[in-house]
Design a protein around this motif. Structure first.
Motif, PDB file in Angstrom:
ATOM      1  N   ILE A  28      22.338  43.205  32.525  1.00 20.91           N
ATOM      2  CA  ILE A  28      21.234  43.580  31.594  1.00 20.91           C
ATOM      3  C   ILE A  28      20.504  43.255  31.988  1.00 20.91           C
ATOM      4  CG2 ILE A  28      20.818  44.596  29.162  1.00 20.91           C
ATOM      5  CD1 ILE A  28      23.295  42.852  27.967  1.00 20.91           C
ATOM      6  N   CYS A  45      17.987  42.245  26.559  1.00 22.46           N
ATOM      7  CA  CYS A  45      19.226  42.404  24.809  1.00 22.46           C
ATOM      8  C   CYS A  45      19.175  41.044  24.147  1.00 22.46           C
ATOM      9  CB  CYS A  45      21.091  42.594  25.792  1.00 22.46           C
ATOM     10  SG  CYS A  45      21.953  42.673  24.877  1.00 22.46           S
ATOM     11  N   SER A  59      27.310  45.253  22.063  1.00 25.94           N
ATOM     12  CA  SER A  59      28.471  46.441  23.067  1.00 25.94           C
ATOM     13  C   SER A  59      28.327  47.277  23.574  1.00 25.94           C
ATOM     14  CB  SER A  59      28.513  46.923  21.570  1.00 25.94           C
ATOM     15  OG  SER A  59      29.728  47.712  21.996  1.00 25.94           O
ATOM     16  N   LYS A  60      29.067  48.760  24.050  1.00 27.77           N
ATOM     17  CA  LYS A  60      28.309  49.471  24.801  1.00 27.77           C
ATOM     18  C   LYS A  60      29.517  50.799  24.826  1.00 27.77           C
ATOM     19  CE  LYS A  60      27.462  50.149  30.109  1.00 27.77           C
ATOM     20  NZ  LYS A  60      28.190  51.500  29.953  1.00 27.77           N
ATOM     21  N   LYS A  61      29.748  51.524  24.805  1.00 27.18           N
ATOM     22  CA  LYS A  61      30.790  52.654  24.868  1.00 27.18           C
ATOM     23  C   LYS A  61      30.462  52.991  26.321  1.00 27.18           C
ATOM     24  CE  LYS A  61      30.648  57.064  22.171  1.00 27.18           C
ATOM     25  NZ  LYS A  61      30.460  58.373  21.180  1.00 27.18           N
ATOM     26  N   ASN A  72      21.720  52.116  16.019  1.00 33.37           N
ATOM     27  CA  ASN A  72      22.015  50.971  16.979  1.00 33.37           C
ATOM     28  C   ASN A  72      23.606  49.349  16.863  1.00 33.37           C
ATOM     29  OD1 ASN A  72      20.593  52.365  19.512  1.00 33.37           O
ATOM     30  ND2 ASN A  72      18.252  51.136  18.007  1.00 33.37           N
ATOM     31  N   TYR A 115      33.657  51.454  22.037  1.00 32.41           N
ATOM     32  CA  TYR A 115      32.947  50.228  21.900  1.00 32.41           C
ATOM     33  C   TYR A 115      33.254  49.268  22.469  1.00 32.41           C
ATOM     34  CZ  TYR A 115      29.223  53.790  19.534  1.00 32.41           C
ATOM     35  OH  TYR A 115      29.025  54.312  20.074  1.00 32.41           O
ATOM     36  N   ILE A 155      24.699  47.820  19.594  1.00 26.51           N
ATOM     37  CA  ILE A 155      24.212  49.230  21.164  1.00 26.51           C
ATOM     38  C   ILE A 155      23.155  49.057  21.824  1.00 26.51           C
ATOM     39  CG2 ILE A 155      24.517  50.847  22.342  1.00 26.51           C
ATOM     40  CD1 ILE A 155      26.106  51.439  18.915  1.00 26.51           C
ATOM     41  N   SER A 208      19.985  48.511  24.793  1.00 24.14           N
ATOM     42  CA  SER A 208      18.726  49.652  25.124  1.00 24.14           C
ATOM     43  C   SER A 208      18.725  49.279  27.000  1.00 24.14           C
ATOM     44  CB  SER A 208      17.744  50.186  25.070  1.00 24.14           C
ATOM     45  OG  SER A 208      17.111  48.693  24.654  1.00 24.14           O
ATOM     46  N   TYR A 223      22.952  48.282  31.934  1.00 24.61           N
ATOM     47  CA  TYR A 223      24.235  47.270  32.327  1.00 24.61           C
ATOM     48  C   TYR A 223      25.196  47.439  33.264  1.00 24.61           C
ATOM     49  CZ  TYR A 223      28.564  46.009  31.905  1.00 24.61           C
ATOM     50  OH  TYR A 223      29.757  44.563  32.090  1.00 24.61           O
TER      51      TYR A 223
END
Length: 166
Positions: free
Chosen positions: A30, A35, A53-55, A75, A95, A142, A144, A147
């Motif tokens: 990241i 992060c 986490s990330k969508k 977030n 997610y 989540i 920012s 990634y």
């Protein structure tokens, strides 16, 4: 040779002194935002375990550990469950777990007694699932930052190119 993420974490047991510890997986990068720092802030605020986490695209859910969640702000979300590499049909959300965790020291007790799962490995996600079932609070973060997935050859090459531009 470690047999899965859980087994690798177990090898660190004697080095962990605090009630919680930060674990970073080396194939999930990241960049452009710290992060770990934002996860530590969340941990300090809620006094709970945190997982990055990330969508992800619905068609890609079977590559990841996927959260069943209850959203509570922009977030962050409360993790109700985690399913390791579900089929598209069985995925409770899109997610995904990204390799940054703040975990409680109690996870070692669970890992020591845990039976091997998929591929005969000791999975950290199975231990997390056990803790969630025991009502341990886990929050999904989540993040920012940008990634970079180094878990595939294509991803590794793309990540190398991205990092060379920094």
């Amino acid at each position: 040779m470690p047999r899965g993420t859980g087994d690798a974490v177990l090898k660190c047991k004697n080095y962990i002194r605090s009630k919680y510890f930060l674990m970073l997986l080396p194939d999930d990068l990241i960049i452009k935002n710290n992060c770990s720092q934002s996860m530590i802030k969340l941990h300090t605020k809620y006094k709970s375990s945190i997982i990055a986490s990330k969508k992800v695209k619905k068609k890609d859910v079977s590559r990841w550990g996927i959260f069943d969640l209850k959203k509570f702000n922009k977030n962050s979300f409360l993790i109700k469950d985690v399913i390791e590499k579900p089929s598209i049909k069985n995925a409770p959300s899109n997610y995904a777990i990204i390799g940054r965790y703040i975990l409680p020291k109690e996870i070692f007790k669970i890992l020591q007694n845990q039976k091997p799962g998929q591929n005969g490995e000791i999975h950290i996600t199975d231990a997390i699932k056990t803790l969630i079932d025991k009502k341990e609070k886990f929050i999904g973060h989540i993040f920012s930052g940008k990634y970079l997935d180094c878990g595939t050859l294509k991803g590794y090459i793309n990540s190398s190119i991205e990092i060379s531009k920094l």
